[in-house]
Design a protein around this motif. Sequence first.
Motif, PDB file in Angstrom:
ATOM      1  N   ASP A  15      12.351  19.815 -35.450  1.00 34.79           N
ATOM      2  CA  ASP A  15      12.455  18.595 -36.261  1.00 34.79           C
ATOM      3  C   ASP A  15      11.190  17.739 -36.242  1.00 34.79           C
ATOM      4  O   ASP A  15      10.959  16.956 -37.155  1.00 34.79           O
ATOM      5  N   PHE A  16      10.382  17.843 -35.196  1.00 36.06           N
ATOM      6  CA  PHE A  16       9.206  16.995 -35.046  1.00 36.06           C
ATOM      7  C   PHE A  16       7.965  17.843 -34.775  1.00 36.06           C
ATOM      8  O   PHE A  16       8.053  18.930 -34.224  1.00 36.06           O
ATOM      9  N   LYS A  17       6.825  17.272 -35.129  1.00 37.96           N
ATOM     10  CA  LYS A  17       5.544  17.943 -34.887  1.00 37.96           C
ATOM     11  C   LYS A  17       4.885  17.286 -33.684  1.00 37.96           C
ATOM     12  O   LYS A  17       4.390  16.165 -33.777  1.00 37.96           O
ATOM     13  N   PHE A  18       4.899  17.970 -32.560  1.00 36.76           N
ATOM     14  CA  PHE A  18       4.287  17.463 -31.341  1.00 36.76           C
ATOM     15  C   PHE A  18       2.868  18.016 -31.189  1.00 36.76           C
ATOM     16  O   PHE A  18       2.570  19.128 -31.620  1.00 36.76           O
ATOM     17  N   LYS A  66       1.432  12.576 -29.730  1.00 37.11           N
ATOM     18  CA  LYS A  66       2.873  12.827 -29.808  1.00 37.11           C
ATOM     19  C   LYS A  66       3.212  13.900 -28.784  1.00 37.11           C
ATOM     20  O   LYS A  66       2.788  15.047 -28.925  1.00 37.11           O
ATOM     21  N   ILE A  67       3.988  13.490 -27.753  1.00 36.50           N
ATOM     22  CA  ILE A  67       4.230  14.340 -26.596  1.00 36.50           C
ATOM     23  C   ILE A  67       5.718  14.635 -26.446  1.00 36.50           C
ATOM     24  O   ILE A  67       6.570  13.768 -26.680  1.00 36.50           O
ATOM     25  N   LEU A  68       6.031  15.862 -26.031  1.00 35.28           N
ATOM     26  CA  LEU A  68       7.400  16.243 -25.670  1.00 35.28           C
ATOM     27  C   LEU A  68       7.412  16.591 -24.189  1.00 35.28           C
ATOM     28  O   LEU A  68       6.644  17.448 -23.737  1.00 35.28           O
ATOM     29  N   LEU A  69       8.286  15.908 -23.416  1.00 25.09           N
ATOM     30  CA  LEU A  69       8.461  16.207 -22.001  1.00 25.09           C
ATOM     31  C   LEU A  69       9.800  16.905 -21.816  1.00 25.09           C
ATOM     32  O   LEU A  69      10.846  16.376 -22.198  1.00 25.09           O
ATOM     33  N   TYR A  75       6.316   9.574 -27.212  1.00 29.13           N
ATOM     34  CA  TYR A  75       6.884  10.717 -26.506  1.00 29.13           C
ATOM     35  C   TYR A  75       8.400  10.789 -26.656  1.00 29.13           C
ATOM     36  O   TYR A  75       9.083   9.800 -26.890  1.00 29.13           O
ATOM     37  N   ARG A  76       8.883  12.024 -26.517  1.00 32.42           N
ATOM     38  CA  ARG A  76      10.318  12.303 -26.458  1.00 32.42           C
ATOM     39  C   ARG A  76      10.580  13.068 -25.163  1.00 32.42           C
ATOM     40  O   ARG A  76       9.763  13.889 -24.742  1.00 32.42           O
ATOM     41  N   ILE A  77      11.733  12.803 -24.537  1.00 26.59           N
ATOM     42  CA  ILE A  77      12.102  13.471 -23.293  1.00 26.59           C
ATOM     43  C   ILE A  77      13.434  14.182 -23.482  1.00 26.59           C
ATOM     44  O   ILE A  77      14.405  13.593 -23.987  1.00 26.59           O
TER      45      ILE A  77
END
Length: 367
Positions: free
Chosen positions: A49-52, A7-10, A34-36
């Motif tokens: 809100d999310f666990k990355f 689980k990735i955040l860019l 992933y979320r950008i």
Amino acid sequence: MINSEYKILLVEDDPIDRMAFKRFVQNENLQYEYRIVESITEAKRLISDFKFEAIITDYLLGDGTGFDILNLVKDIPIIFVTGAGNEQIAVRAIKTGAYDYLIKDIDRNYLRFLPVTLDNAIKHKKAEEELKLAEQKIDKLSWIASKTDNAIIIANPGGRIEWVNEGFTRLSHYTLEEVKGTYGEILRKGESTGLTPGNIQYETLQKDKTSVTYEAQNYTKEGTPYWIVSTLTPALNQNGEIERIIVIDSDITVRKQMEKELVIAKYVAEDSFQKVNETLRKLMSMQKQLEETVRMKEKFIADMSHEIQTSMNSIINLADTLLKTNLNEDQVAYIDVIKKSGVKLLLEIKDIIDLSKRDAHKMIPEK
């Protein structure tokens, strides 16, 4: 190509770089969830809100810099991305808390290094967490060993004492410094003990490499006699050789006193059958307590060995993980020593578990 589900955040405000990232993930068939986002503000909202498992952040953003992300997050691996010429900023980011950095290039070839960098960062973080848990378990087991009422002694293969717990000191009033390097003869007023080479208990343990249990009378530092039931258990290495001898002594003074009273009652108080019968009942009760003590003692060894085995597995896994990272030769050598020592100790612990499960123990009287 490494292809793990992460689980990735860019955090990237350049639309071309965002598009390049999406295309790379798709072309390489990377299973990233992933979320950008384009700004620090959006990143704050998503992080809450999310666990990355990892964050990739550009240095220059519309409402701040990547250092704002570093200040915001302390428990998630962060990979810093900067443009060519900003290497000093990247180094500062590492010192501030970033796991690694990538330098952008015109052709965006830096993305080719992203999967490996992400995999290393996430595995490194998980290894740190596992190591922390392992250390907590070891501390807990050490505390349990120090607080038990039984006296616990660890000796080298030759029978010389290396360590005793607080229970030993409470029972005998001797400290580790007073018995370290000896066979414990001070407990017998200079006579041999089960750890003394040539003694039947020691020789039987060396020959059969199985637990030996016997009863003996010891003396406190003040000279007060007390009785113990002692179990010597060999800890074997992978070659079947004894690496350590673990001794657990339980105080049975009350039981021995009851036995003495019973003998006296049988010969000098024939008219006191009721008293003798009551003494016998108490003796049988004490015998059951002794059996329970021995059972709990065996369970303690098995539980303690199992917990340490779990911890050592975590340490070995950590060593394996670290060996896969970018290390210099000295670091590889140090970690390899840790791994080999961990494997060796793990095998010894497995032997302890096997020994603790044995149903039959030899009851051998002392010389």
